[in-house]
Design an enzyme around this catalytic site. Sequence first.
Site, PDB file in Angstrom:
ATOM      1  N   TRP A 139       1.014  -1.177  -0.208  1.00 28.06           N
ATOM      2  CA  TRP A 139      -0.083   0.150  -0.164  1.00 28.06           C
ATOM      3  C   TRP A 139       0.937   1.483   0.131  1.00 28.06           C
ATOM      4  CZ3 TRP A 139      -5.352   1.412   0.337  1.00 28.06           C
ATOM      5  CH2 TRP A 139      -5.495   3.122   0.872  1.00 28.06           C
ATOM      6  N   MET A 140       0.179   2.173  -0.805  1.00 28.96           N
ATOM      7  CA  MET A 140       1.444   3.150  -0.688  1.00 28.96           C
ATOM      8  C   MET A 140      -0.545   4.950  -0.848  1.00 28.96           C
ATOM      9  SD  MET A 140       3.452   5.665  -3.678  1.00 28.96           S
ATOM     10  CE  MET A 140       2.893   5.498  -5.241  1.00 28.96           C
ATOM     11  N   ASN A 141      -0.042   5.162  -0.359  1.00 26.60           N
ATOM     12  CA  ASN A 141      -0.352   6.626  -0.064  1.00 26.60           C
ATOM     13  C   ASN A 141      -0.168   8.174  -0.133  1.00 26.60           C
ATOM     14  OD1 ASN A 141      -0.952   5.451   2.818  1.00 26.60           O
ATOM     15  ND2 ASN A 141      -1.950   8.050   3.642  1.00 26.60           N
ATOM     16  N   ASP A 142      -0.446   9.143   0.441  1.00 29.15           N
ATOM     17  CA  ASP A 142       0.388  10.457   0.432  1.00 29.15           C
ATOM     18  C   ASP A 142       1.707  10.553   0.134  1.00 29.15           C
ATOM     19  OD1 ASP A 142      -2.094  10.329   1.487  1.00 29.15           O
ATOM     20  OD2 ASP A 142      -1.325  11.852   2.968  1.00 29.15           O
ATOM     21  N   GLN A 185       3.824   8.015   1.531  1.00 34.90           N
ATOM     22  CA  GLN A 185       2.805   7.060   2.963  1.00 34.90           C
ATOM     23  C   GLN A 185       2.825   5.858   1.968  1.00 34.90           C
ATOM     24  OE1 GLN A 185       0.999   8.439   6.397  1.00 34.90           O
ATOM     25  NE2 GLN A 185       3.335   9.292   6.034  1.00 34.90           N
ATOM     26  N   SER A 222       2.182  12.094   6.834  1.00 37.95           N
ATOM     27  CA  SER A 222       2.594  13.067   6.118  1.00 37.95           C
ATOM     28  C   SER A 222       2.970  13.649   7.143  1.00 37.95           C
ATOM     29  CB  SER A 222       1.504  13.186   5.294  1.00 37.95           C
ATOM     30  OG  SER A 222       1.124  12.158   4.948  1.00 37.95           O
ATOM     31  N   ARG A 259      -2.443  17.625  12.051  1.00 37.65           N
ATOM     32  CA  ARG A 259      -1.343  17.065  11.506  1.00 37.65           C
ATOM     33  C   ARG A 259      -1.271  17.734  10.036  1.00 37.65           C
ATOM     34  NH1 ARG A 259      -5.853  13.715  11.492  1.00 37.65           N
ATOM     35  NH2 ARG A 259      -6.923  13.634   9.327  1.00 37.65           N
ATOM     36  N   ASP A 260      -0.149  16.702   9.217  1.00 41.34           N
ATOM     37  CA  ASP A 260       0.826  16.909   7.737  1.00 41.34           C
ATOM     38  C   ASP A 260       1.456  18.561   7.780  1.00 41.34           C
ATOM     39  OD1 ASP A 260      -0.079  14.855   7.409  1.00 41.34           O
ATOM     40  OD2 ASP A 260      -2.345  16.149   6.770  1.00 41.34           O
ATOM     41  N   GLU A 282      -6.573  18.406   5.539  1.00 39.12           N
ATOM     42  CA  GLU A 282      -5.258  17.561   5.486  1.00 39.12           C
ATOM     43  C   GLU A 282      -4.329  18.141   4.419  1.00 39.12           C
ATOM     44  OE1 GLU A 282      -6.441  13.463   5.932  1.00 39.12           O
ATOM     45  OE2 GLU A 282      -7.641  13.591   4.614  1.00 39.12           O
TER      46      GLU A 282
HETATM   47  N1  DQQ Z   1      -2.435  10.189   4.976  1.00 33.26           N
HETATM   48  C1  DQQ Z   1      -2.541  10.841   5.871  1.00 33.26           C
HETATM   49  C2  DQQ Z   1      -2.252  11.821   6.821  1.00 33.26           C
HETATM   50  C3  DQQ Z   1      -2.909  12.613   6.497  1.00 33.26           C
HETATM   51  C4  DQQ Z   1      -3.509  11.380   4.883  1.00 33.26           C
HETATM   52  C5  DQQ Z   1      -1.836   9.068   6.542  1.00 33.26           C
HETATM   53  C6  DQQ Z   1      -3.749  12.196   4.099  1.00 33.26           C
HETATM   54  O1  DQQ Z   1      -0.640  12.281   7.635  1.00 33.26           O
HETATM   55  O2  DQQ Z   1      -3.838  13.665   6.397  1.00 33.26           O
HETATM   56  O3  DQQ Z   1      -1.261   8.353   5.678  1.00 33.26           O
HETATM   57  O4  DQQ Z   1      -4.083  11.716   2.583  1.00 33.26           O
END
Ligand code: DQQ
Length: 469
Positions: free
Chosen positions: A26-29, A45, A90, A146-147, A202
């Site tokens: 899995w990949m996200n941000d 991420q 993030s 966050r972020d 976010e």
């Molecule tokens: N994804 C991260 C958070 C962010 C969110 C967690 C946005 O830090 O707010 O994986 O996709």
Amino acid sequence: MNPTDASRFAHDPHRPRYHFLPPANWMNDPNGCIQWRGDYHLFYQYTPDRPVSGVKHWGHAVSRDLVHWEHWPIALSPTPGGPDKDGCWSGSAVDHRGVPTLIYTGVEPQVQCIATSADGMRTWHKYVGNPVIATPPPGVIAKDFRDPYVWREADGWHAVIGSGVQDVGGIALLYRSPDLIHWEYLGPLCAGRKEETGTIWECPNFFPLGDKWVLIVSPIPLRRTIYFVGRYVEHRFEPELRGEVDLGGHYYAPQAFADERGRRLMWGWLWEGRSREAQIAAGWAGVMSLPRVLTLRPDGHLGMEPAPEVGRLRGAHRRWSGVRLSSGAQSLEAQGNTLEIAAEIRPGAGPVGIEVCRSPQGEERTRIVYDPAARALTADRERASLGEDVQRGAHSTPLALAPDEPLRLRVYVDRSVVEVFANGRACLAERIYPTRPDSVGVQLFAEGEAVFQTVDVWEMETIRIGGAL
Ligand code: DQQ
């Protein structure tokens, strides 16, 4: 089998070939985007042990040219008992007096942490005094804090952190620090109304562009990314206009950064449009968008084009000129599901466009269609797949052409990814999952009169992604 060996996906028809992804899972941000001593570093991420969202780490990849990549070791993993024990969420990266430094959110609760590298970003050391920001300011939703996105100003480092105010809306909080360790809260940089721009912001990004400043946020619950362009005066951002980064429904949590040439580049996370079961069966989820170059347009809005480096992947090429259609369609003798298509079109009064990933009889097809009457560009996935486990439906973005302005489309087809750029200012990123091996056709169509002045189709090369995590 080595779980990080991407060769096991060699026969997966949906796995992109020229978009960046991790070896598996899995990949996200995108996180920590930075050019460091010539090399582009992209963190992301990452849930390294499963293809669904889980405990977040920071994956890391390096590129000389924005196109080909090398996987580097995971940069950040949760520390048992530490402020990031439940995940390294993030954040961003900066060069602090020659020391690469990551600023990220540790969970739970959400606090801000830093980590530095002394070996050119190969390995990372978390600051022993983490967290460097332990609590949010009063009045914001503490569980959503966050972020951090950090930049340099004359009076020190500045950071914007996303949050929300109960019953009011998303908020971007401004901080300042001389050393990335001691932070002073300067107040809200900008706040929104939940009816218009969501409840939690976010992944805020804040940066100068032209003679303005740009704030980009990904609001809950909008599930898309918006931008504001405005003035930054005395620690306050005054938005003058608002726009959409991408209305395709799959583009989220982008991160923008200035490279050594001063370009403002941006990557976004393209999430899946299929079920959790399908993701598990595939063994991977999440794709990084193509890098975009951001500019400020004369009308004050954000300009977005794919980075020119992507053009290095262009292989076999065919061009059609002066194709005139009158309520009809024309299939091109160009096939594939890893293509770039650039078209300059003079629409008539009716809808006009291009179908990609089309089976010979159109059982499967994805339609990119411009409707001059509606002044809208649509990516229609209603028939993109005969599969049952996938999203369908259409996504539209407003696009008003000036009287003499042709429709300029750039369509990037990369198996399950379709990224559409129109006239440098409207974007639709889509995910599609055709089932038929012959869903590789390209067809032009028009209702009423339209002229395709030029249509260029390139076969795109597969990017090299070397290294191991
Ligand atoms: N994804 C991260 C958070 C962010 C969110 C967690 C946005 O830090 O707010 O994986 O996709």
